[in-house]
Structure formats: C-alpha cells, structure tokens
Design an enzyme around this catalytic site. Structure first.
Site, PDB file in Angstrom:
ATOM      1  N   ASP A  93       0.862  -1.171   0.000  1.00  0.00           N
ATOM      2  CA  ASP A  93       0.000   0.000   0.000  1.00  0.00           C
ATOM      3  C   ASP A  93       0.905   1.230   0.000  1.00  0.00           C
ATOM      4  O   ASP A  93       2.105   1.126   0.283  1.00  0.00           O
ATOM      5  CB  ASP A  93      -0.887  -0.045   1.247  1.00  0.00           C
ATOM      6  CG  ASP A  93      -1.683   1.220   1.437  1.00  0.00           C
ATOM      7  OD1 ASP A  93      -2.436   1.596   0.520  1.00  0.00           O
ATOM      8  OD2 ASP A  93      -1.535   1.853   2.505  1.00  0.00           O
ATOM      9  N   ASP A 138      -0.125   5.158   1.034  1.00  0.00           N
ATOM     10  CA  ASP A 138      -0.332   6.073   2.158  1.00  0.00           C
ATOM     11  C   ASP A 138      -0.429   5.310   3.469  1.00  0.00           C
ATOM     12  O   ASP A 138      -1.224   4.386   3.621  1.00  0.00           O
ATOM     13  CB  ASP A 138      -1.615   6.885   1.954  1.00  0.00           C
ATOM     14  CG  ASP A 138      -1.518   7.853   0.786  1.00  0.00           C
ATOM     15  OD1 ASP A 138      -0.619   8.706   0.814  1.00  0.00           O
ATOM     16  OD2 ASP A 138      -2.334   7.747  -0.146  1.00  0.00           O
TER      17      ASP A 138
END
Length: 231
Positions: A10, A12
């Site tokens: 991922d 953020d």
C-alpha cells in the site's frame, strides 16, 4: 514455508507518512462543503478505499453523484495545498526497498490513490520506473475487492502463495485474504495493530525495518530446510 518473491505495498500510511494530511484535507473539504466534520478515527477508518467510495462511507447523506464529485474535487484541492512539501517516506523504507530489490524480490504498489496522484508522488521521488507494477483504485476495483492484486499477480506471473501484501488498513488485509495471499499489518499508519490483528495477518510490525528482518529470517530458515533435505 512460503517462498515470497513478490512484495506488494500500500502507499499512504505504509510507505509514506501522509495519514495526517489526508485527515486534515478531509476536514477542510467538509468545512468548504458545509457538512459536519467526521472524527479523526472515522476518517482514518476509510483510508485505503477509492476516494468516491470513502466519501460515500463517511457521508451517506450525499446521495447525489454531483455532490460527491464536488466533495472529491474539494478534497483533492485541499490535499494538494497541504502537499507543497511532499509527505516523507517512513524511516527505513528507502533502505529496505533497495535491499529487497538487491535480494531479487519483485516490488509492486496497490493503492487507494488515483493514478494521477500516484504518478505525481512517484515522479517527485524519482520512482516512476522503480516498481515492477502499480495499480490504483480508479483503474480497477476498490479495496477490499482483490482485483488489483489479481492484476498484479498476472503481470508478474506469480501465484498468490508467492506474494505478500503489506498494508496499514483492514481493507489491505481483507483484500489480501480475498486474493488468497498472506499479509503484513503495519501499525504506524491509518489503523492500530489492535484493529488490524483481527484480520489475522501473517506478521504485524511497528517499524518498517521489522519487515526486512523477518523476511531475512524466513529466507535463512528456507535455506536450512533445503540443505537438510538435500543432505
């Protein structure tokens, strides 16, 4: 013992310390749009979703697509205003990713960001060609649907058992589960490990360097097992 060859991250809250800015941008967008601010915890709870879906989750009363699109644009404007200096990588990320590449792992990104936003931050870091493949929520299905992981696996010609998803939200971990893939929970991003552990990740970490240490340990154990089998 799993033989991971593909590491999927991922963005953020996992690689980049941007959660505070996302929360603040959502608050500012609410102020401009004339709707009540949601709590920090509520906003953190939707990070990882595609932006339109995140807004609908926070504000189910916004049923008009035009209102949702206006909120989306406002949020994007507020976030960019806060990103005059790009959000930094978490400690240990740069060094660990370089080590992973040197060790032969293939690297990918699966993010709730839109393509335009991801390209902007990758360009800022000089990483446009750094990852083997990246997938964004506006070009596939939103997490926790496993479609973006399936697309990454096809691109890399890997099986789910050869891949590891690393993320800071339940959406990341549920997406991995839905794809038949192991996952690592990151406790320094959007959601605490107390919440993420409910998704039964293979590993839970509080510092990014812990992932590198664990993977090195897994590789050493596999090497011992192979030598014992051959011997």
């Amino acid at each position: 013992m799993p033989d991971y060859r593909l590491l999927i991250f991922d963005w953020d809250g996992t690689l980049v310390d941007s959660i505070g800015r996302i929360v603040e941008a959502m608050h500012r967008a609410a102020d401009v749009g004339g709707v009540p601010r949601r709590s920090d915890v509520e906003v953190r709870g939707i990070i990882g979703l595609e932006l339109g879906r995140a807004i609908q989750t926070l504000y189910p009363e916004l049923r008009d697509p035009a209102c949702i699109e206006a909120f989306r644009r406002c949020y994007s404007e507020q976030y960019l205003a806060l990103e005059t200096e790009p959000s930094p990588l978490f400690d240990g990320v740069s060094e660990s990713l370089e080590a992973f590449r040197e060790q032969g792992y293939r690297l990918a990104v699966a993010t709730g960001k839109g393509r335009h936003g991801l390209q902007r931050v990758l360009a800022d870091k000089g990483w446009l060609d750094y990852f083997d493949v990246t997938r964004c929520a506006d070009e596939t299905a939103s997490k926790p649907d496993p479609r973006m992981l399936h697309e990454i696996l096809r691109h890399c010609r890997m099986e789910p058992a050869q891949a590891l998803m690393v993320g800071d939200s339940t959406f990341d971990l549920l997406m991995a589960r839905n794809a038949g893939m192991d996952a690592v929970a990151v406790g320094f991003g959007a959601q605490p490990l107390s919440v993420l552990r409910e998704c039964a990740p293979r590993l839970a970490i509080n510092q990014f360097n812990e992932l590198r240490t664990w993977l090195d340990g897994q590789a050493a154990k596999r090497s011992i097992e192979v030598n014992e089998y051959v011997g």
